[in-house]
Design a protein around this motif. Structure first.
Motif, short mmCIF file in Angstrom:
data_model
loop_
_atom_site.label_atom_id
_atom_site.label_comp_id
_atom_site.label_asym_id
_atom_site.label_seq_id
_atom_site.Cartn_x
_atom_site.Cartn_y
_atom_site.Cartn_z
N GLY A 90 0.81 -1.21 0.00
CA GLY A 90 0.00 0.00 0.00
C GLY A 90 0.84 1.26 0.00
N LEU A 91 1.84 1.28 0.88
CA LEU A 91 2.67 2.50 0.98
C LEU A 91 3.53 2.68 -0.26
N HIS A 92 3.99 1.57 -0.83
CA HIS A 92 4.79 1.65 -2.06
C HIS A 92 3.96 2.30 -3.17
N TRP A 93 2.72 1.83 -3.29
CA TRP A 93 1.85 2.42 -4.30
C TRP A 93 1.65 3.90 -4.00
N PHE A 94 1.39 4.19 -2.73
CA PHE A 94 1.08 5.58 -2.37
C PHE A 94 2.23 6.53 -2.71
N PHE A 95 3.46 6.13 -2.35
CA PHE A 95 4.56 7.08 -2.53
C PHE A 95 5.09 7.12 -3.96
N ASN A 96 4.85 6.08 -4.75
CA ASN A 96 5.41 6.08 -6.09
C ASN A 96 4.40 6.32 -7.19
N ARG A 97 3.12 6.14 -6.88
CA ARG A 97 2.12 6.28 -7.94
C ARG A 97 1.15 7.42 -7.68
N SER A 98 0.63 7.52 -6.47
CA SER A 98 -0.41 8.52 -6.24
C SER A 98 0.20 9.92 -6.24
N ARG A 99 -0.61 10.89 -6.65
CA ARG A 99 -0.06 12.24 -6.77
C ARG A 99 0.28 12.85 -5.43
N GLY A 151 1.20 11.24 -2.78
CA GLY A 151 2.42 10.58 -2.31
C GLY A 151 3.65 11.08 -3.04
N LEU A 152 3.52 11.30 -4.35
CA LEU A 152 4.66 11.82 -5.11
C LEU A 152 5.02 13.21 -4.63
N ALA A 153 3.99 14.02 -4.35
CA ALA A 153 4.27 15.37 -3.87
C ALA A 153 5.04 15.29 -2.55
N MET A 154 4.68 14.29 -1.72
CA MET A 154 5.41 14.15 -0.46
C MET A 154 6.83 13.67 -0.70
N SER A 155 7.00 12.80 -1.67
CA SER A 155 8.36 12.37 -2.01
C SER A 155 9.20 13.57 -2.46
N ALA A 156 8.54 14.52 -3.11
CA ALA A 156 9.27 15.72 -3.52
C ALA A 156 9.79 16.47 -2.30
N VAL A 157 9.02 16.44 -1.23
CA VAL A 157 9.49 17.08 0.01
C VAL A 157 10.74 16.36 0.51
N ALA A 158 10.74 15.02 0.38
CA ALA A 158 11.91 14.26 0.83
C ALA A 158 13.12 14.56 -0.04
N GLU A 159 12.89 14.89 -1.32
CA GLU A 159 14.02 15.22 -2.19
C GLU A 159 14.62 16.56 -1.80
N ASP A 160 13.77 17.55 -1.64
CA ASP A 160 14.30 18.89 -1.44
C ASP A 160 13.16 19.80 -0.98
N HIS A 161 13.27 20.28 0.23
CA HIS A 161 12.19 21.13 0.77
C HIS A 161 11.95 22.35 -0.09
N GLN A 162 13.03 22.97 -0.57
CA GLN A 162 12.85 24.23 -1.28
C GLN A 162 12.16 24.04 -2.63
N ILE A 163 12.54 22.97 -3.34
CA ILE A 163 11.87 22.70 -4.62
C ILE A 163 10.39 22.46 -4.37
N ALA A 164 10.10 21.66 -3.34
CA ALA A 164 8.71 21.36 -3.04
C ALA A 164 7.94 22.64 -2.74
N LEU A 165 8.54 23.52 -1.96
CA LEU A 165 7.92 24.80 -1.65
C LEU A 165 7.63 25.58 -2.92
N ALA A 166 8.64 25.64 -3.81
CA ALA A 166 8.49 26.44 -5.01
C ALA A 166 7.38 25.92 -5.90
#
Lengths: 296, 295
Positions: B155-164, B166-181
């Motif tokens: 379930g969590l794999h699907w959430f973080f890699n497929r759902s929008r 979850g992907l937006a949250m993964s973006a936060v994990a990549e880089d807070h500033q990009i996610a903010l922008a």
């Protein structure tokens, strides 16, 4: 400044004491600008005054360029508009920022993006571990339905076909130009009215600069308003209709793009040309620039 | 002989899946906020005490009690974001990790303050009668835990890699500033991460502690699961299952065959040996995000 251009913020340095023009006297072409800044000041860490009263406006269509040397405050201006400045220990301490008829000063970035203003940061900030498609989908994270998001995704692939070929590639391994195209594509996934774009040509091969600007030209024709910060003055003025020149946190010169291109100082400092249009020796420019500064 | 081997391996594998479930507490919070949560074990103990309080001490119906425990754990997660992490957005991630260490100490203190240090029998939420297949004996809580781990991971794999979302949250994990922008609310993402961490800790505590005794020291499983999280790589949820199986089986077999030979407890050291080797050979784990450097 013996030219015909206005220099709105140069009042204090002038001996002839001409009255300051109104905050956004700018261009006549837009009675109803999409974005208007009036005397915006930005304070970093409550100490450093990075912008000292910047006024500018961007019409509903077309492109406005923000030019100037390093440290002039161009990126800070964009960050102040989009609200990213809050996360960098800065704040807009004075002035007004009106976007699409509403004040966005002090709003958080999420609200600003939702209002239709998106900021493409300097330095090709892709999400390096995700694929091109995932990057774009994240750009469209605020669509209410998947169907609407898919439609926007297809539109991006159509506008920038290169991204369509790359969709399954990991963004971190793309070339610099491809990454720049990706961040532009990601920004238009938010379906903005206005895109702020910071140094899109930085560090790119000349051919990629051409490709990136071809995309920007196309977006502009499709009705997207652009506010572009560039050190590559030549390509920026080819894209823009109007330009502002910044120095030391102030706007020191503004005018139509072709007027700026003809302006003696701009030619000398930003285009590296002499009066006859020949290229100057790089060494002369550097030497000259270190001594001459606009009075602000 | 053979059946014995299979039995040890199977039990090890299930124990590994339990570790994977605990390690999900690290990964979920990491994947939505880029913060490595040192207080996973303490959150688990808090979740366990909530379940104990609702089901055993207040004598609610188990279903109601579990729902209450889940709800409270969500609130605790949200409170953690509101009181601690909201102020830290834009600060370095390192300072956030230091805050989780503070959180570890604080939560341990709170648990001691509220419930004291005595041992408590944890209610047998999952029935304790073992499952017997032929000659193999499998503890039911572990079997259920393995199943829950697989379901949660999928379930969590699907959430973080497929759902929008979850992907937006993964973006936060990549880089807070990009996610903010991009207009992603970093604040909401972090709040969600901690709420999810709270829910996971309640679920895990029921699997881990059913029928055992509960004290504040049960939090040790948090560090026992650390090797699994690092072996998988902190970004990969599906990878946790494989890493859990590897660590669990190796540990189970070591306990069965090597410990009697040396007369010591090698099994409890093996996972950490694994962890050290992983950190030296491949710091990003088997499935983690490799640092991408372009020349």
């Amino acid at each position: 400044m013996s030219d015909s251009l206005e220099s709105p913020r140069a009042g204090s340095g002038h001996a002839d004491g001409e009255p300051l023009p109104p905050p956004h006297g700018g261009h006549d072409s837009h009675a109803d600008p999409l974005l208007a800044l009036a005397n915006v000041e930005v304070l970093y860490a409550e100490v450093i005054l990075a912008l000292k009263g910047v006024s500018l406006s961007v019409p509903r269509a077309g492109c406005v360029a923000l030019l100037g040397a390093n440290g002039a405050g161009k990126s800070t201006t964009l960050k102040a508009i989009s609200g990213i400045i809050d996360a960098e220990d800065g704040r807009v301490s004075a002035g007004g920022i009106i976007f699409d008829g509403r004040s966005i000063r002090g709003h958080d970035t999420a609200g600003v993006v939702r209002a239709g203003l998106v900021h493409v940061m300097e330095g090709r900030r892709v999400l390096p571990h995700m694929t091109v498609a995932q990057n774009l989908i994240i750009g469209g994270h605020m669509f209410p339905s998947t169907v609407a998001m898919r439609r926007a995704l297809d539109a991006v692939y159509q506008a920038i076909p290169r991204l369509s070929e790359l969709r399954t590639r990991t963004a971190g391994y793309l070339s610099g130009g491809e990454q720049q195209l990706l961040v532009i594509g990601r920004a238009i996934m938010a379906e903005p009215k206005l895109m702020l774009i910071d140094e899109p040509s930085l560090g790119l091969a000349p051919r990629m600069v051409e490709e990136v600007f071809a995309v920007l030209h196309r977006l502009r024709e499709q009705g997207l308003a652009l506010l572009i910060v560039e050190q590559n003055t030549r390509v920026a003025l080819a894209l823009a209709d109007y330009g502002y020149v910044m120095e030391g946190g102030r706007i020191v010169l503004e005018g139509q793009a072709d007027e700026l291109r003809a302006n003696e100082d701009v030619r000398e400092f930003y285009l590296g040309l002499d009066r006859e249009g020949g290229r100057k020796s790089f060494r002369d420019i550097k030497h000259y620039r270190r001594r001459k500064r606009w009075l602000g | 002989m053979m059946i014995e081997f299979v039995n040890y391996a199977l039990n090890g594998a299930l124990l590994g899946l339990l570790y994977a479930l605990v390690a999900m507490g690290f990964v979920v919070i990491y994947r939505a906020s880029k913060v490595f949560n040192m207080a996973v074990g303490e959150m688990l103990v808090l979740g366990a005490f909530l379940v104990w309080w609702a089901v055993a001490a207040s004598a609610m119906h188990p279903a109601v009690g579990i729902a209450a425990a889940l709800a409270i754990s969500v609130l605790v997660g949200l409170a953690i974001e509101r009181l601690l992490f909201r102020r830290l957005i834009g600060e370095s991630v390192f300072s956030m990790i230091m805050v989780t260490i503070g959180l570890l100490i604080l939560m341990r203190g709170l648990v001691l303050l509220i419930w004291g240090p005595q041992e408590r029998p944890f209610p047998a939420i999952i029935s304790l009668t073992p499952i017997i297949i032929g000659d193999m004996i499998v503890p039911r809580p572990l079997a259920a835990g393995g199943l829950i781990a697989v379901v949660c991971a999928a379930g969590l794999h699907w959430f973080f890699n497929r759902s929008r979302t979850g992907l937006a949250m993964s973006a936060v994990a990549e880089d807070h500033q990009i996610a903010l922008a991009m207009g992603i609310s970093v604040r909401r993402s972090i709040a969600f991460a901690w709420a999810l961490g709270g829910v996971l800790s309640v679920i895990t505590s029921m699997v881990y502690l059913s029928g055992k005794s509960l004290t504040f020291l049960s939090s040790e499983i948090g560090f026992a699961a650390l090797p699994v999280a690092l072996l998988a790589g902190l970004e990969s949820i599906a990878g946790l299952l494989l890493a859990g199986l590897i660590v669990g089986i190796v540990q189970g077999l070591t306990a069965a065959y090597i410990d009697p030979l040396i007369g010591g407890n090698a099994a409890s050291v093996v996972p950490y040996l694994f962890m050290l080797v992983v950190l030296v050979v491949r710091p990003t784990g088997m499935f983690g995000w490799k640092r991408i450097e372009r020349v």
